[in-house]
Design a protein around this motif. Structure first.
Motif, PDB file in Angstrom:
ATOM      1  N   GLY A   1      15.083  -3.359  -3.439  1.00 53.06           N
ATOM      2  CA  GLY A   1      14.416  -4.960  -3.361  1.00 53.06           C
ATOM      3  C   GLY A   1      13.111  -5.075  -3.309  1.00 53.06           C
ATOM      4  N   THR A   2      12.552  -4.270  -2.429  1.00 56.61           N
ATOM      5  CA  THR A   2      11.108  -4.378  -2.117  1.00 56.61           C
ATOM      6  C   THR A   2      10.385  -4.278  -3.093  1.00 56.61           C
ATOM      7  OG1 THR A   2      11.653  -3.848   0.242  1.00 56.61           O
ATOM      8  CG2 THR A   2       9.115  -3.729  -0.436  1.00 56.61           C
ATOM      9  N   ILE A   3      10.533  -3.341  -4.060  1.00 57.56           N
ATOM     10  CA  ILE A   3       9.884  -2.822  -4.980  1.00 57.56           C
ATOM     11  C   ILE A   3       9.814  -4.059  -6.160  1.00 57.56           C
ATOM     12  CG2 ILE A   3       9.602  -1.276  -7.030  1.00 57.56           C
ATOM     13  CD1 ILE A   3      10.244   1.048  -5.519  1.00 57.56           C
ATOM     14  N   TYR A   4      11.072  -4.506  -6.268  1.00 56.50           N
ATOM     15  CA  TYR A   4      11.111  -5.392  -7.191  1.00 56.50           C
ATOM     16  C   TYR A   4      10.469  -6.859  -6.966  1.00 56.50           C
ATOM     17  CZ  TYR A   4      14.224  -2.886 -10.370  1.00 56.50           C
ATOM     18  OH  TYR A   4      14.866  -2.039 -11.447  1.00 56.50           O
ATOM     19  N   ARG A   5      10.453  -6.937  -5.814  1.00 54.02           N
ATOM     20  CA  ARG A   5       9.594  -8.101  -5.073  1.00 54.02           C
ATOM     21  C   ARG A   5       7.909  -8.020  -5.621  1.00 54.02           C
ATOM     22  NH1 ARG A   5      10.190 -12.205  -1.701  1.00 54.02           N
ATOM     23  NH2 ARG A   5      12.215 -11.562  -1.712  1.00 54.02           N
ATOM     24  N   HIS A   6       7.440  -6.894  -5.304  1.00 56.60           N
ATOM     25  CA  HIS A   6       6.217  -6.750  -5.476  1.00 56.60           C
ATOM     26  C   HIS A   6       5.895  -6.417  -6.786  1.00 56.60           C
ATOM     27  CE1 HIS A   6       4.969  -6.683  -1.163  1.00 56.60           C
ATOM     28  NE2 HIS A   6       5.872  -5.816  -0.859  1.00 56.60           N
ATOM     29  N   PHE A   7       6.548  -5.739  -7.604  1.00 62.00           N
ATOM     30  CA  PHE A   7       6.215  -5.423  -9.006  1.00 62.00           C
ATOM     31  C   PHE A   7       7.529  -5.563  -9.799  1.00 62.00           C
ATOM     32  CE2 PHE A   7       4.365  -2.723  -5.954  1.00 62.00           C
ATOM     33  CZ  PHE A   7       2.973  -2.746  -6.257  1.00 62.00           C
TER      34      PHE A   7
ATOM     35  N   GLN B   1       0.748  -1.118   0.052  1.00 59.13           N
ATOM     36  CA  GLN B   1       0.128   0.166  -0.063  1.00 59.13           C
ATOM     37  C   GLN B   1       0.762   1.146  -0.009  1.00 59.13           C
ATOM     38  OE1 GLN B   1      -3.240  -0.011  -0.325  1.00 59.13           O
ATOM     39  NE2 GLN B   1      -3.035  -2.203  -0.650  1.00 59.13           N
ATOM     40  N   THR B   2       1.852   1.324   0.918  1.00 61.24           N
ATOM     41  CA  THR B   2       2.795   2.438   0.924  1.00 61.24           C
ATOM     42  C   THR B   2       3.179   2.858  -0.465  1.00 61.24           C
ATOM     43  OG1 THR B   2       3.302   1.748   3.214  1.00 61.24           O
ATOM     44  CG2 THR B   2       4.779   3.309   2.132  1.00 61.24           C
ATOM     45  N   LEU B   3       3.860   1.582  -1.090  1.00 59.95           N
ATOM     46  CA  LEU B   3       4.378   1.755  -2.423  1.00 59.95           C
ATOM     47  C   LEU B   3       3.586   2.311  -3.393  1.00 59.95           C
ATOM     48  CD1 LEU B   3       6.796  -1.452  -2.799  1.00 59.95           C
ATOM     49  CD2 LEU B   3       7.401   1.102  -3.186  1.00 59.95           C
ATOM     50  N   LEU B   4       2.333   1.865  -3.434  1.00 59.25           N
ATOM     51  CA  LEU B   4       1.279   2.210  -4.208  1.00 59.25           C
ATOM     52  C   LEU B   4       1.141   3.916  -4.263  1.00 59.25           C
ATOM     53  CD1 LEU B   4       0.741   0.006  -5.795  1.00 59.25           C
ATOM     54  CD2 LEU B   4      -1.407  -0.608  -4.500  1.00 59.25           C
ATOM     55  N   ALA B   5       0.944   4.210  -2.901  1.00 61.50           N
ATOM     56  CA  ALA B   5       0.653   5.791  -2.698  1.00 61.50           C
ATOM     57  C   ALA B   5       1.945   6.632  -3.160  1.00 61.50           C
ATOM     58  CB  ALA B   5       0.493   5.806  -1.210  1.00 61.50           C
ATOM     59  N   ALA B   6       3.361   5.857  -2.636  1.00 56.66           N
ATOM     60  CA  ALA B   6       4.348   6.810  -3.013  1.00 56.66           C
ATOM     61  C   ALA B   6       4.827   6.831  -4.561  1.00 56.66           C
ATOM     62  CB  ALA B   6       5.613   6.033  -2.433  1.00 56.66           C
ATOM     63  N   ALA B   7       4.316   5.698  -5.171  1.00 52.40           N
ATOM     64  CA  ALA B   7       4.692   5.863  -6.919  1.00 52.40           C
ATOM     65  C   ALA B   7       3.518   6.688  -7.312  1.00 52.40           C
ATOM     66  CB  ALA B   7       4.408   4.280  -7.246  1.00 52.40           C
TER      67      ALA B   7
ATOM     68  N   ILE C   1      13.702   4.220 -10.053  1.00 50.94           N
ATOM     69  CA  ILE C   1      13.097   3.292  -8.955  1.00 50.94           C
ATOM     70  C   ILE C   1      13.369   3.696  -7.667  1.00 50.94           C
ATOM     71  CG2 ILE C   1      13.099   0.927  -8.225  1.00 50.94           C
ATOM     72  CD1 ILE C   1      11.529   0.968 -10.709  1.00 50.94           C
ATOM     73  N   ARG C   2      14.846   4.248  -7.667  1.00 53.89           N
ATOM     74  CA  ARG C   2      15.261   4.737  -6.344  1.00 53.89           C
ATOM     75  C   ARG C   2      14.448   5.975  -5.753  1.00 53.89           C
ATOM     76  NH1 ARG C   2      20.795   2.472  -6.741  1.00 53.89           N
ATOM     77  NH2 ARG C   2      21.124   2.337  -9.210  1.00 53.89           N
ATOM     78  N   GLU C   3      14.077   6.816  -6.778  1.00 55.57           N
ATOM     79  CA  GLU C   3      13.351   7.905  -5.970  1.00 55.57           C
ATOM     80  C   GLU C   3      12.118   7.278  -5.499  1.00 55.57           C
ATOM     81  OE1 GLU C   3      12.508  10.944  -9.023  1.00 55.57           O
ATOM     82  OE2 GLU C   3      11.262  11.743  -7.776  1.00 55.57           O
ATOM     83  N   ILE C   4      11.351   6.281  -6.019  1.00 55.30           N
ATOM     84  CA  ILE C   4      10.219   5.595  -5.562  1.00 55.30           C
ATOM     85  C   ILE C   4      10.441   5.148  -4.233  1.00 55.30           C
ATOM     86  CG2 ILE C   4       8.247   4.365  -5.923  1.00 55.30           C
ATOM     87  CD1 ILE C   4       8.648   4.635  -8.995  1.00 55.30           C
ATOM     88  N   ALA C   5      11.680   4.082  -4.157  1.00 57.13           N
ATOM     89  CA  ALA C   5      11.881   3.760  -2.964  1.00 57.13           C
ATOM     90  C   ALA C   5      12.227   4.630  -1.687  1.00 57.13           C
ATOM     91  CB  ALA C   5      13.252   2.694  -3.203  1.00 57.13           C
TER      92      ALA C   5
END
Lengths: 199, 199
Positions: B55-61, B24-30, B43-47
């Motif tokens: 790594g978390t981003i790549y795991r989810h998406f 959820q956090t990622l969706l909002a941040a992205a 990607i770094r910026e979103i992370a």
DNA sequence: TCGTAAATGGAACAACGCTCCGCTTCACTT
DNA sequence: AAGTGAAGCGGAGCGTTGTTCCATTTACGA
């Protein structure tokens, strides 16, 4: 002819010979690379293929769009000039048409990448598109008429229609190995030839 | 409601709580980053914005398209749910409509980037677009009806028309500071309100 | 409470865009 | 022909980004 000096007009200073040579080399190399690796091909790859340094590319074409546009115009010109040449050197007008369409497909790869590289300056893109039609439709018509005249192609197809059809077959492929536009184009031409017995 | 669990159905194993939280956090941040930096944001910026590792981003998406699509659906849902909420909390229905359109414009930025990130899978894109219309047109209609009913907006405009108009105002801008779609949308809404004295 | 598997974070590697500057080569003058 | 100024060239180097990988942490069931 027609290509003239690619220069805006009366040049204050004539460019150095090696510079002009390199520019031509780059145009040819970039065209080849675009076909195999797309318009997003690494600058290094183009430089290597052309046998020049990267600095040379940036000197001649400051942005990628500049390079793509230049290749685009160069390709339009080459395509246009290849039409009559093929007609003269090939035995069968239809074979000439086939080979010309093949060149045309090569060119379309560049053209479609162009739309991506130029989404900012859509005005300039329209201008290029118009130039592209003005220059190529007559050539295609010449080849088509010859093939029809020789009884090798069914009549009733307009040059613009044919080019549009081929063009549409070539959209949408993005390093997708499942779809090879060239195979479809081949089918289209086979249909244009029609049943051989009909003549 | 409606958002359910975003899961395919009966999960064999429930996901860990921190995982869904991070998603959820990622969706909002992205979503935020896409608005300011476009869908090509690093990607770094979103992370960093989400306060998680790459790594978390790549795991989810796994791919960028996955992330963009997820944000897209998330935004559609948020937009749809925001409609009635705004209507309830705002004094004036027209103000609610204005604020909703503002959210909608934010969302369009993602939507347009989506088309680029998804040129390969155009079939999936069509499906998403249909979902988008089915879900949002009724919400827009609700807001519009309320505003018209309160005499704050001219009648005779269909929800689909309005959304389409706003959507079209938002195309074509690519980090071009000379064109701010939001200003144009503001004008459009001003026109929708019409001359205040008419009520 | 404890063991385990899921989840995480970010260092590390690779690929690329673009710049910058010492060196090379051309064209023009005398 | 020889000299000279500058246009042109090559590619090392820097900064940025995508992507992988694994030691460490964390949540959940027993």
């Amino acid at each position: 002819m027609a290509v003239a000096d690619e220069d805006g007009g009366a040049s204050a200073r004539p460019k150095r010979a090696d510079a002009v040579r390199n520019q031509q080399t780059l145009l040819a190399a970039a065209a080849e690379v675009f076909v195999t690796s797309g318009v997003d091909a690494p600058i290094r790859e183009i430089a290597k293929r052309a046998g020049v340094g990267m600095g040379t590319i940036y000197r001649h074409f400051p942005t990628r769009a500049d390079l793509v546009v230049a290749v685009y115009r160069h390709q339009v010109e080459a395509c246009a000039e290849a039409g009559p040449a093929l007609l003269a050197e090939e035995e069968s007008p239809f074979t000439a048409l086939e080979r010309w369409v093949d060149l045309f497909v090569d060119f379309l790869v560049t053209k479609h990448g162009l739309a991506d590289a130029l989404r900012s300056d859509s005005g300039g893109f329209e201008a290029l598109h118009a130039y592209f039609l003005d220059r190529l439709v007559p050539v295609c018509g010449q080849l088509l008429d010859a093939a029809v005249g020789a009884g090798e192609a069914r009549p009733g197809i307009e040059p613009y229609e044919l080019m549009r059809g081929v063009g549409n077959l070539c959209v949408g492929r993005d390093d997708d190995s499942r779809y090879d536009p060239r195979r479809l184009v081949d089918l289209l031409l086979r249909g244009l030839r029609g049943t051989r017995s009909s003549s």
